[in-house]
Motif scaffolding. Structure first.
Motif, PDB file in Angstrom:
ATOM      1  N   SER A 131      -2.673   1.350  -8.268  1.00 17.53           N
ATOM      2  CA  SER A 131      -1.700   0.663  -8.961  1.00 17.53           C
ATOM      3  C   SER A 131      -1.104   1.321  -9.865  1.00 17.53           C
ATOM      4  CB  SER A 131      -1.774  -0.818  -9.259  1.00 17.53           C
ATOM      5  OG  SER A 131      -0.932  -1.036 -10.341  1.00 17.53           O
ATOM      6  N   PHE A 132       0.199   1.320 -10.264  1.00 13.92           N
ATOM      7  CA  PHE A 132       0.658   2.134 -11.660  1.00 13.92           C
ATOM      8  C   PHE A 132       0.261   1.609 -12.686  1.00 13.92           C
ATOM      9  CE2 PHE A 132       4.116  -0.707 -10.130  1.00 13.92           C
ATOM     10  CZ  PHE A 132       4.439  -1.606 -11.169  1.00 13.92           C
ATOM     11  N   ARG A 134       3.716  -9.227  -5.770  1.00 12.96           N
ATOM     12  CA  ARG A 134       4.516  -9.338  -6.729  1.00 12.96           C
ATOM     13  C   ARG A 134       4.982  -7.955  -7.436  1.00 12.96           C
ATOM     14  NH1 ARG A 134       6.727 -14.010  -8.257  1.00 12.96           N
ATOM     15  NH2 ARG A 134       7.954 -13.901 -10.076  1.00 12.96           N
ATOM     16  N   LEU A 135       3.970  -7.219  -7.688  1.00  7.95           N
ATOM     17  CA  LEU A 135       4.020  -6.171  -8.509  1.00  7.95           C
ATOM     18  C   LEU A 135       5.018  -4.911  -7.928  1.00  7.95           C
ATOM     19  CD1 LEU A 135       3.082  -4.656 -11.064  1.00  7.95           C
ATOM     20  CD2 LEU A 135       1.249  -3.437  -9.809  1.00  7.95           C
ATOM     21  N   TYR A 136       5.059  -5.056  -6.533  1.00  9.16           N
ATOM     22  CA  TYR A 136       5.900  -3.921  -5.875  1.00  9.16           C
ATOM     23  C   TYR A 136       7.055  -4.668  -5.201  1.00  9.16           C
ATOM     24  CZ  TYR A 136       2.105  -0.509  -6.709  1.00  9.16           C
ATOM     25  OH  TYR A 136       1.266   0.266  -7.201  1.00  9.16           O
ATOM     26  N   ALA A 137       7.351  -5.711  -5.789  1.00  8.60           N
ATOM     27  CA  ALA A 137       8.638  -6.438  -5.145  1.00  8.60           C
ATOM     28  C   ALA A 137      10.110  -5.628  -5.130  1.00  8.60           C
ATOM     29  CB  ALA A 137       8.880  -7.729  -5.840  1.00  8.60           C
ATOM     30  N   LEU A 138      10.046  -5.015  -6.451  1.00  7.84           N
ATOM     31  CA  LEU A 138      11.320  -4.326  -6.635  1.00  7.84           C
ATOM     32  C   LEU A 138      11.176  -3.095  -5.960  1.00  7.84           C
ATOM     33  CD1 LEU A 138      11.787  -5.629 -10.161  1.00  7.84           C
ATOM     34  CD2 LEU A 138      12.757  -6.477  -8.116  1.00  7.84           C
ATOM     35  N   HIS A 139      10.102  -2.266  -5.802  1.00 12.57           N
ATOM     36  CA  HIS A 139      10.077  -1.054  -4.899  1.00 12.57           C
ATOM     37  C   HIS A 139      10.534  -1.322  -3.634  1.00 12.57           C
ATOM     38  CE1 HIS A 139       7.299  -0.029  -8.171  1.00 12.57           C
ATOM     39  NE2 HIS A 139       7.182   1.360  -7.806  1.00 12.57           N
ATOM     40  N   ARG A 140      10.371  -2.638  -2.972  1.00 12.96           N
ATOM     41  CA  ARG A 140      10.878  -2.917  -1.285  1.00 12.96           C
ATOM     42  C   ARG A 140      12.191  -3.218  -1.706  1.00 12.96           C
ATOM     43  NH1 ARG A 140       6.150  -6.070  -2.195  1.00 12.96           N
ATOM     44  NH2 ARG A 140       7.265  -7.925  -2.364  1.00 12.96           N
ATOM     45  N   ALA A 141      12.585  -3.780  -2.721  1.00 13.89           N
ATOM     46  CA  ALA A 141      14.044  -3.931  -2.792  1.00 13.89           C
ATOM     47  C   ALA A 141      14.772  -2.780  -2.776  1.00 13.89           C
ATOM     48  CB  ALA A 141      14.528  -4.808  -4.349  1.00 13.89           C
ATOM     49  N   GLU A 148       1.091  -1.172  -0.068  1.00 12.34           N
ATOM     50  CA  GLU A 148       0.023   0.021  -0.095  1.00 12.34           C
ATOM     51  C   GLU A 148       0.849   1.294  -0.013  1.00 12.34           C
ATOM     52  OE1 GLU A 148      -3.419   0.097  -0.593  1.00 12.34           O
ATOM     53  OE2 GLU A 148      -3.254  -1.979  -0.561  1.00 12.34           O
ATOM     54  N   LYS A 149       2.055   1.178   0.529  1.00 15.10           N
ATOM     55  CA  LYS A 149       2.950   2.433   0.741  1.00 15.10           C
ATOM     56  C   LYS A 149       3.204   3.084  -0.477  1.00 15.10           C
ATOM     57  CE  LYS A 149       6.880   2.134   2.209  1.00 15.10           C
ATOM     58  NZ  LYS A 149       8.302   1.921   2.907  1.00 15.10           N
ATOM     59  N   TYR A 150       3.549   2.227  -1.505  1.00 17.49           N
ATOM     60  CA  TYR A 150       3.916   2.451  -2.939  1.00 17.49           C
ATOM     61  C   TYR A 150       2.867   2.967  -4.078  1.00 17.49           C
ATOM     62  CZ  TYR A 150       8.032   0.161  -0.994  1.00 17.49           C
ATOM     63  OH  TYR A 150       9.071  -0.177  -0.150  1.00 17.49           O
ATOM     64  N   LYS A 151       1.631   2.710  -3.353  1.00 22.01           N
ATOM     65  CA  LYS A 151       0.253   3.090  -4.464  1.00 22.01           C
ATOM     66  C   LYS A 151       0.240   4.708  -4.785  1.00 22.01           C
ATOM     67  CE  LYS A 151      -2.316  -1.122  -4.378  1.00 22.01           C
ATOM     68  NZ  LYS A 151      -3.334  -1.818  -3.650  1.00 22.01           N
ATOM     69  N   ASN A 152      -0.359   4.935  -5.856  1.00 22.38           N
ATOM     70  CA  ASN A 152      -0.441   6.315  -6.089  1.00 22.38           C
ATOM     71  C   ASN A 152      -1.964   6.611  -5.710  1.00 22.38           C
ATOM     72  OD1 ASN A 152       2.104   6.201  -7.270  1.00 22.38           O
ATOM     73  ND2 ASN A 152       1.494   5.362  -8.991  1.00 22.38           N
ATOM     74  N   ASN A 153      -2.097   7.239  -4.666  1.00 20.97           N
ATOM     75  CA  ASN A 153      -3.495   7.626  -4.108  1.00 20.97           C
ATOM     76  C   ASN A 153      -4.369   6.353  -4.038  1.00 20.97           C
ATOM     77  OD1 ASN A 153      -2.904  10.311  -3.941  1.00 20.97           O
ATOM     78  ND2 ASN A 153      -3.250  10.740  -6.184  1.00 20.97           N
ATOM     79  N   LEU A 196       7.092  -0.560 -19.421  1.00 27.15           N
ATOM     80  CA  LEU A 196       7.482   0.791 -19.387  1.00 27.15           C
ATOM     81  C   LEU A 196       6.723   1.582 -18.209  1.00 27.15           C
ATOM     82  CD1 LEU A 196       8.560   3.391 -20.842  1.00 27.15           C
ATOM     83  CD2 LEU A 196       6.445   3.719 -21.949  1.00 27.15           C
ATOM     84  N   MET A 197       5.615   1.292 -17.920  1.00 21.26           N
ATOM     85  CA  MET A 197       4.851   1.615 -16.653  1.00 21.26           C
ATOM     86  C   MET A 197       5.658   1.478 -15.237  1.00 21.26           C
ATOM     87  SD  MET A 197       2.725   3.644 -18.268  1.00 21.26           S
ATOM     88  CE  MET A 197       1.920   4.131 -16.928  1.00 21.26           C
ATOM     89  N   HIS A 198       6.083   0.293 -15.257  1.00 26.62           N
ATOM     90  CA  HIS A 198       7.068  -0.271 -14.479  1.00 26.62           C
ATOM     91  C   HIS A 198       8.245   0.554 -14.072  1.00 26.62           C
ATOM     92  CE1 HIS A 198       7.982  -4.289 -11.682  1.00 26.62           C
ATOM     93  NE2 HIS A 198       7.948  -2.963 -11.065  1.00 26.62           N
ATOM     94  N   THR A 199       8.951   0.923 -15.235  1.00 26.12           N
ATOM     95  CA  THR A 199      10.210   1.525 -15.338  1.00 26.12           C
ATOM     96  C   THR A 199       9.853   3.033 -14.597  1.00 26.12           C
ATOM     97  OG1 THR A 199      11.071   0.417 -17.180  1.00 26.12           O
ATOM     98  CG2 THR A 199      11.802   2.535 -16.863  1.00 26.12           C
ATOM     99  N   ILE A 200       8.630   3.618 -15.374  1.00 26.37           N
ATOM    100  CA  ILE A 200       8.299   4.944 -14.891  1.00 26.37           C
ATOM    101  C   ILE A 200       8.119   5.080 -13.375  1.00 26.37           C
ATOM    102  CG2 ILE A 200       6.646   6.844 -15.290  1.00 26.37           C
ATOM    103  CD1 ILE A 200       6.490   6.118 -17.926  1.00 26.37           C
TER     104      ILE A 200
END
Length: 487
Positions: free
Chosen positions: A28-29, A237-244, A20-25, A271-275
């Motif tokens: 998901s991105f 899974r989607l935010y695994a690399l944000h946590r990393a 949840e901490k990484y979501k945009n309002n 691309l959206m993941h990269t952004i």
């Protein structure tokens, strides 16, 4: 293991607050509606528009979603030929004429997931399960060192038998194992998504790049293809690399498995993941992007009627669009593809490949292929030596360089240099040095004959005379028996 204990392990692993901490309002991105609308809005791009987008990419500027969508929708084959050439120009501008080589090492294939396309899925009774102990792992690594490898990607099934403590222990074993003049100098990891706390443990041990592939960014398809297990949680899974990145593991690798859903959507997802990574971590996105295609796997009927199959021509196009969309990021072309496809596609901008690969757990030391211990069936069975020879004939010098990581040129430091097109000024000299080691210690006479010209060619191309003189001096020291010299 009893189902209840597996479920308890999954519950303990997943920490919803670290999604949840990484979501945009709260969102998901990955916005499916936005992606589909962007693809539709750029359905018929003009020639001039495509050429302007290519020019922007050639200046090493990341593309915006509408620009990538325009490239994906291009139907003009003449323009595609221009894009292929531009992709290679970009690659040479950022990374030079070098190709980084590595080996995949599957350490354990126990898995709690039931991904319908995967040979490791928990319901597949024909898969022989194995988790290597320290002595078995050391034997595997010695076998790889004996071929000339210096870099690994160690792969683990998603299971409590492959928890963070096991992964940390195996990383220590990998770095501690020596054989003759050789050693492993860089260990990347492909494993289950972890918490920030667990990733900090791997950071302390010396993890290289941490890879987690989303497989498909299309949520409805994801849920259908991953019915249960740790992988059933799309957001974790989607935010695994944000946590990393938060844990200090600043080199991360994203990827999509092409063939699970529409290929254009998946490229947009990458691309959206990269952004999103770049926006949240000071301009630092993925260190690498991977784009594996579905391949046959033992006792996996899903693959026989694949609605979203990606043919070779389309595969070359999607790789090209990724290179133009994120021009400064490393791109990994794996041995899932056959040698002919790899020799073709590498020339549109890939920077890393594996070679001499064997993905059966414990199979390098046995020098055998065992489909019952493999996740899928490889397409390219060339030895490391054969692949290096083929790359040399295409004009690429092999690199086993790991200096960036050991000198702290990772994350923001690496990305800052790469975005300016300067990283090859450091990496090409080190590629020359590691290639010299390979030719002296491991290469066949045929490969020496085919490839040794590259050292003189790349020495002459070095833009700085002082650097060239330093590399020449280091090459002499390597000739005299020293190893692991780098800038």
């Amino acid at each position: 293991m009893e189902a209840i204990s597996v479920n308890r392990w999954i519950d303990n692993v997943i920490k919803p607050e670290q999604v949840e901490k990484y979501k945009n309002n709260g969102k998901s991105f990955i916005d499916e509606g936005f992606i589909q609308e962007t693809l539709m809005a750029n359905k018929q791009p003009e020639k001039q528009q495509i050429r302007e987008i290519m020019a922007k990419a050639l200046e090493l500027n990341r593309l915006e979603p509408a620009e990538t969508a325009a490239l994906l929708n291009c139907t003009d084959e003449e323009l595609w030929e221009e894009m292929y050439a531009t992709g290679l120009q970009i690659k040479h501008k950022v990374y030079g004429r070098r190709i980084v080589f590595f080996a995949p090492l599957y350490v354990s294939n126990y898995c709690v997931n039931n991904c319908v396309y995967c040979g490791f899925r928990c319901d597949n009774r024909e898969t022989i399960r194995k988790r290597m102990n320290a002595s078995e792992l050391s034997a595997e690594i010695k076998a790889l060192i004996g071929k000339g490898h210096k870099r690994l990607i160690m792969v683990y099934g998603e299971h409590p038998k492959s928890d963070v403590n096991y992964i940390a222990d195996t990383l220590r074993t990998a770095y501690a194992t020596k054989e003759g003049n050789g050693e492993i100098r860089r260990v990347n990891v492909n494993a289950a998504p972890m918490s920030i706390e667990d990733l900090r443990i791997l950071k302390e041990v010396g993890i290289g790049t941490f890879q987690v592939f989303q497989e498909t960014y299309h949520y409805p398809s994801y849920k259908k293809l991953h019915p249960r297990g740790l992988k059933a949680d799309y957001g974790w899974r989607l935010y695994a690399l944000h946590r990393a990145m938060d844990a200090g593991v600043d080199d991360v690798g994203i990827g999509a498995l092409f063939g699970l859903y529409d290929w254009k959507f998946e490229v947009m997802g990458l691309l959206m993941h990269t952004i999103d990574l770049e926006e949240k971590f000071g301009g630092v996105g993925p260190h690498t992007i991977s784009f594996p295609r579905l391949q046959p796997a033992l006792n996996t009927p899903f693959l026989q009627n694949n609605t979203y199959y990606v043919d070779d021509k389309t595969f070359k196009k999607l790789v090209t669009v990724i290179r133009l969309s994120v021009p400064y990021t490393g791109m990994i072309l794996t041995a899932r593809e056959n040698a002919e496809v790899r020799n073709e596609v590498i020339q549109v901008g890939c920077s890393q490949i594996d070679a001499g690969s064997n993905i059966g757990v414990g199979s390098y030391s046995e020098d055998a292929v065992d489909y019952q211990r493999q996740q899928f069936i490889l397409g390219d069975n060339r030895s490391l030596d054969e692949a290096i020879r083929d790359m040399a004939r295409l004009g690429f010098i092999t690199s086993f360089c790991t200096a960036d990581y050991r000198c702290g040129r990772t994350g923001g430091c690496f990305m800052g240099i790469a975005k300016k097109g300067k990283i090859h000024n450091l990496c090409m000299p080190n590629a020359i040095l590691t290639f010299k080691e390979y030719l002296l210690d491991y290469a066949s006479e045929e490969t020496k004959e085919a490839a040794s010209y590259l050292i003189d060619k790349e020495l002459a191309a070095l833009p700085n005379e002082q650097v060239r003189a330093t590399v020449v001096e280091m090459l002499e020291r390597i000739e005299n028996g020293e190893r692991d010299l780098f800038l």
